[in-house]
Design a protein around this motif. Sequence first.
Motif, PDB file in Angstrom:
ATOM      1  N   HIS A   8       0.823  -1.204   0.000  1.00  0.00           N
ATOM      2  CA  HIS A   8       0.000   0.000   0.000  1.00  0.00           C
ATOM      3  C   HIS A   8       0.864   1.264   0.000  1.00  0.00           C
ATOM      4  CE1 HIS A   8      -3.614   2.370   0.718  1.00  0.00           C
ATOM      5  NE2 HIS A   8      -2.997   2.974   1.721  1.00  0.00           N
ATOM      6  N   SER A   9       1.976   1.239   0.704  1.00  0.00           N
ATOM      7  CA  SER A   9       2.848   2.413   0.796  1.00  0.00           C
ATOM      8  C   SER A   9       3.750   2.557  -0.426  1.00  0.00           C
ATOM      9  CB  SER A   9       3.708   2.334   2.063  1.00  0.00           C
ATOM     10  OG  SER A   9       2.909   2.338   3.222  1.00  0.00           O
ATOM     11  N   LEU A  10       4.154   1.453  -1.031  1.00  0.00           N
ATOM     12  CA  LEU A  10       5.021   1.514  -2.213  1.00  0.00           C
ATOM     13  C   LEU A  10       4.257   1.926  -3.461  1.00  0.00           C
ATOM     14  CD1 LEU A  10       7.301  -1.647  -1.823  1.00  0.00           C
ATOM     15  CD2 LEU A  10       8.018   0.753  -1.785  1.00  0.00           C
ATOM     16  N   GLN A  11       2.973   1.584  -3.534  1.00  0.00           N
ATOM     17  CA  GLN A  11       2.205   1.831  -4.759  1.00  0.00           C
ATOM     18  C   GLN A  11       2.176   3.309  -5.162  1.00  0.00           C
ATOM     19  OE1 GLN A  11      -1.717   0.128  -4.645  1.00  0.00           O
ATOM     20  NE2 GLN A  11      -2.067   0.405  -6.833  1.00  0.00           N
ATOM     21  N   PRO A  12       1.969   4.264  -4.231  1.00  0.00           N
ATOM     22  CA  PRO A  12       1.999   5.680  -4.642  1.00  0.00           C
ATOM     23  C   PRO A  12       3.349   6.102  -5.222  1.00  0.00           C
ATOM     24  CG  PRO A  12       0.964   5.443  -2.500  1.00  0.00           C
ATOM     25  CD  PRO A  12       1.572   4.128  -2.820  1.00  0.00           C
ATOM     26  N   PHE A  13       4.443   5.590  -4.656  1.00  0.00           N
ATOM     27  CA  PHE A  13       5.758   5.934  -5.192  1.00  0.00           C
ATOM     28  C   PHE A  13       5.927   5.401  -6.614  1.00  0.00           C
ATOM     29  CE2 PHE A  13       6.725   6.150  -0.598  1.00  0.00           C
ATOM     30  CZ  PHE A  13       7.308   7.411  -0.550  1.00  0.00           C
ATOM     31  N   ILE A  14       5.436   4.185  -6.832  1.00  0.00           N
ATOM     32  CA  ILE A  14       5.507   3.604  -8.181  1.00  0.00           C
ATOM     33  C   ILE A  14       4.709   4.457  -9.159  1.00  0.00           C
ATOM     34  CG2 ILE A  14       4.870   1.598  -9.568  1.00  0.00           C
ATOM     35  CD1 ILE A  14       5.326  -0.122  -7.039  1.00  0.00           C
ATOM     36  N   SER A  63       3.028  -0.627 -18.125  1.00  0.00           N
ATOM     37  CA  SER A  63       3.699  -1.087 -16.899  1.00  0.00           C
ATOM     38  C   SER A  63       2.976  -0.569 -15.663  1.00  0.00           C
ATOM     39  CB  SER A  63       5.157  -0.622 -16.894  1.00  0.00           C
ATOM     40  OG  SER A  63       5.869  -1.166 -17.991  1.00  0.00           O
ATOM     41  N   LEU A  64       2.591   0.718 -15.712  1.00  0.00           N
ATOM     42  CA  LEU A  64       1.888   1.311 -14.568  1.00  0.00           C
ATOM     43  C   LEU A  64       0.556   0.618 -14.320  1.00  0.00           C
ATOM     44  CD1 LEU A  64       1.662   3.471 -12.387  1.00  0.00           C
ATOM     45  CD2 LEU A  64       0.736   5.039 -14.125  1.00  0.00           C
ATOM     46  N   ILE A  65      -0.185   0.348 -15.404  1.00  0.00           N
ATOM     47  CA  ILE A  65      -1.491  -0.298 -15.263  1.00  0.00           C
ATOM     48  C   ILE A  65      -1.340  -1.710 -14.701  1.00  0.00           C
ATOM     49  CG2 ILE A  65      -3.458  -1.227 -16.539  1.00  0.00           C
ATOM     50  CD1 ILE A  65      -3.189   1.167 -18.460  1.00  0.00           C
ATOM     51  N   VAL A  66      -0.380  -2.473 -15.244  1.00  0.00           N
ATOM     52  CA  VAL A  66      -0.184  -3.856 -14.804  1.00  0.00           C
ATOM     53  C   VAL A  66       0.258  -3.913 -13.347  1.00  0.00           C
ATOM     54  CG1 VAL A  66       1.221  -5.933 -15.120  1.00  0.00           C
ATOM     55  CG2 VAL A  66       0.288  -4.739 -17.112  1.00  0.00           C
ATOM     56  N   ILE A  67       1.247  -3.078 -12.999  1.00  0.00           N
ATOM     57  CA  ILE A  67       1.758  -3.087 -11.618  1.00  0.00           C
ATOM     58  C   ILE A  67       0.668  -2.677 -10.633  1.00  0.00           C
ATOM     59  CG2 ILE A  67       3.370  -1.973 -10.027  1.00  0.00           C
ATOM     60  CD1 ILE A  67       5.376  -1.813 -12.346  1.00  0.00           C
ATOM     61  N   ASN A  68      -0.094  -1.627 -10.994  1.00  0.00           N
ATOM     62  CA  ASN A  68      -1.187  -1.195 -10.106  1.00  0.00           C
ATOM     63  C   ASN A  68      -2.257  -2.267  -9.976  1.00  0.00           C
ATOM     64  OD1 ASN A  68      -0.411   1.323  -9.122  1.00  0.00           O
ATOM     65  ND2 ASN A  68      -1.143   2.409 -10.938  1.00  0.00           N
ATOM     66  N   PHE A  69      -2.545  -2.965 -11.089  1.00  0.00           N
ATOM     67  CA  PHE A  69      -3.539  -4.039 -11.030  1.00  0.00           C
ATOM     68  C   PHE A  69      -3.081  -5.151 -10.088  1.00  0.00           C
ATOM     69  CE2 PHE A  69      -4.946  -8.215 -12.601  1.00  0.00           C
ATOM     70  CZ  PHE A  69      -6.321  -8.071 -12.440  1.00  0.00           C
ATOM     71  N   ILE A  70      -1.826  -5.581 -10.231  1.00  0.00           N
ATOM     72  CA  ILE A  70      -1.296  -6.646  -9.364  1.00  0.00           C
ATOM     73  C   ILE A  70      -1.299  -6.203  -7.901  1.00  0.00           C
ATOM     74  CG2 ILE A  70       0.769  -7.981  -8.805  1.00  0.00           C
ATOM     75  CD1 ILE A  70       1.473  -7.920 -11.805  1.00  0.00           C
ATOM     76  N   CYS A  71      -0.846  -4.971  -7.682  1.00  0.00           N
ATOM     77  CA  CYS A  71      -0.818  -4.457  -6.289  1.00  0.00           C
ATOM     78  C   CYS A  71      -2.220  -4.386  -5.702  1.00  0.00           C
ATOM     79  CB  CYS A  71      -0.166  -3.075  -6.261  1.00  0.00           C
ATOM     80  SG  CYS A  71       1.614  -3.073  -6.562  1.00  0.00           S
TER      81      CYS A  71
END
Length: 608
Positions: free
Chosen positions: A35-41, A68-76
């Motif tokens: 949850h905390s890393l996602q905003p930085f990403i 990449s942003l969409i995929v990473i956010n979806f996984i997170c």
Amino acid sequence: MSLGERIKITKRGFGILRKYCPGLAEQKALYETIHSLQPFISVWFSARIVDELINYCRKEYIATYVISLIVINFICTVIQNVLLHVCNEKESQMWNWFEKVFSDKQMSLDYDDLEDVSIQKQRQEVEENLFMFGNGLGQLVWGTSVIVKVFINIFVALLMSGMLFISKSGQEMVDHPIWIVIILGCITLCGFSNYKATRKENSLFMKWCDNSLWFNRTFMFFGHELYTNLERAKDVRIYRQDTLAIKKIEELEEWGNAEKKNSFYMSFFPAAAGFIVGLGNCACYLFVAIKAFLGAYGVGSVVQYISVLTRLGDGIRDFMFMVSDNELYCTHLKKMYDYLDIPNHMYQGSLTVEKREDNEYYIEFRNVSFKYPRTENYVLRNVNLKFKIGEKLAVVGMNGSGKTTFIKMLCRLYDPTEGEILLNNVDIRKYDYKEYMSIFSVVFQDFKLFSFGLGQNVAASFDYNEELAKKCLEKAGFYDRLQRMRKGLETSIYKDLDEEGVEISGGEAQKIALARALYKNAPFIILDEPTAALDPIAEYEVYSKFNEIVQDKTAIYISHRLSSCRFCDVIAVFDDGQIVQRGVHDKLLQDTHGKYYELWKAQAQYYT
């Protein structure tokens, strides 16, 4: 409280969480990490996308960053949702497990400590602080997220803001390293102001909690228990006790209105700190904007640096809050540990109790005197008594004469203040405690049954011998009722856990308790008013079958009805903590100046 002591207390708290709520702290930490890393990403990718749109317009790069942003956010998001569901489920159950912490301690306490009023009050205060406000273990669970969030916000924000100070604008004054100290100092000052505000708020909160304990305790009784407890229902209606409750609740409301000023004070200090934080953020944003205006970096980097500086400020403020909050919940945890660490002072022997088929066990009270802890008056004085094998002993006397204490001493719920109790000529303190307890079956006057199956109640176990359970119920006079139960021994007692459970009368419950004592098949059986809830016919059946019920066991029988003592071999008469008479019924009546005759005459006049 020193930092080292707080670390030690916190570490022990996490140990308790791992034992009673396994996985909760770890899963909350994992959730908060993502949850905390996602905003930085998101900020990093957003900055790259903005730079590409303004400076380069390379479509393949923009597409790569967006995908990449969409995929990473979806996984997170998926992982977070799963972890959030698991954590919420465990957090909703953790209060039940917190109760288990106290239940385990209750079971391990020496019995005299269990009855100690000061220890009962100590436990009550700790429980109320935990279950009413979440103080202690509850704060530790919630603080797990803060610890992870602080570490990630500070560490990642420092990494991502490094180029802010390295990038050159061409202006010596703006590029001077002193700005690193100024910006970080400004953020730290904001965090420190938040720390001071939190400490002040926590100080007020501690006082409010202390003042609110009696409020919540009183309101729970007058606003809830008085109306919902069925045992009080008759008195509430006959004596209109609800009018007293309404008056008390009005007084509580007046107190609550007077305490509203504390809520204002508690909210004032965080608000003042928030204002200072806002000024600090403005200073940081201004510095970022000036360097961007002078050409040190592009618009995308502005987005990144403003976001990470905000996160850095949040991290430092949360760190200050964590330090202050840790001091608060460590104070409550320490109070809980003070209760959990109450030592067992009863001597624990190691000798095994010999298992004998012939029940050849001798128990002797030798010059036994006893007074309850922290009292000066002796409840028992110079008691000398020896049980013969297979003897049926009746213990009689007025209320407060020492009968119940005598039984507690026999079962080693208490140890003598003076003298000794011997089992086969060995001090009972030298025996293993559980081994010694195994030779007694007891039906206390205030016995309790559980909302389990009938067979499980009789066996005091989930697994039981059906034939033996039925035989014991038959001896206790419950067999006819058992025959009418559709599920037999599997019938649940009461409806607390089973809608098809049956409600039983006080007399029926007493019969089940008697059957439970017989099922244990211990060489000593102790019956404390075993027929108090029985009707005259059922009482007669128990008395007439008494020898058949106890067989060759040594039986100790306590009763206020002297007429029920006729079948006993020996009667011990207690008065003022001493055995003043001992003998059979007829012989004791011959002593017209004795205590037994006095008690008999007082009762007999109502039957003639």
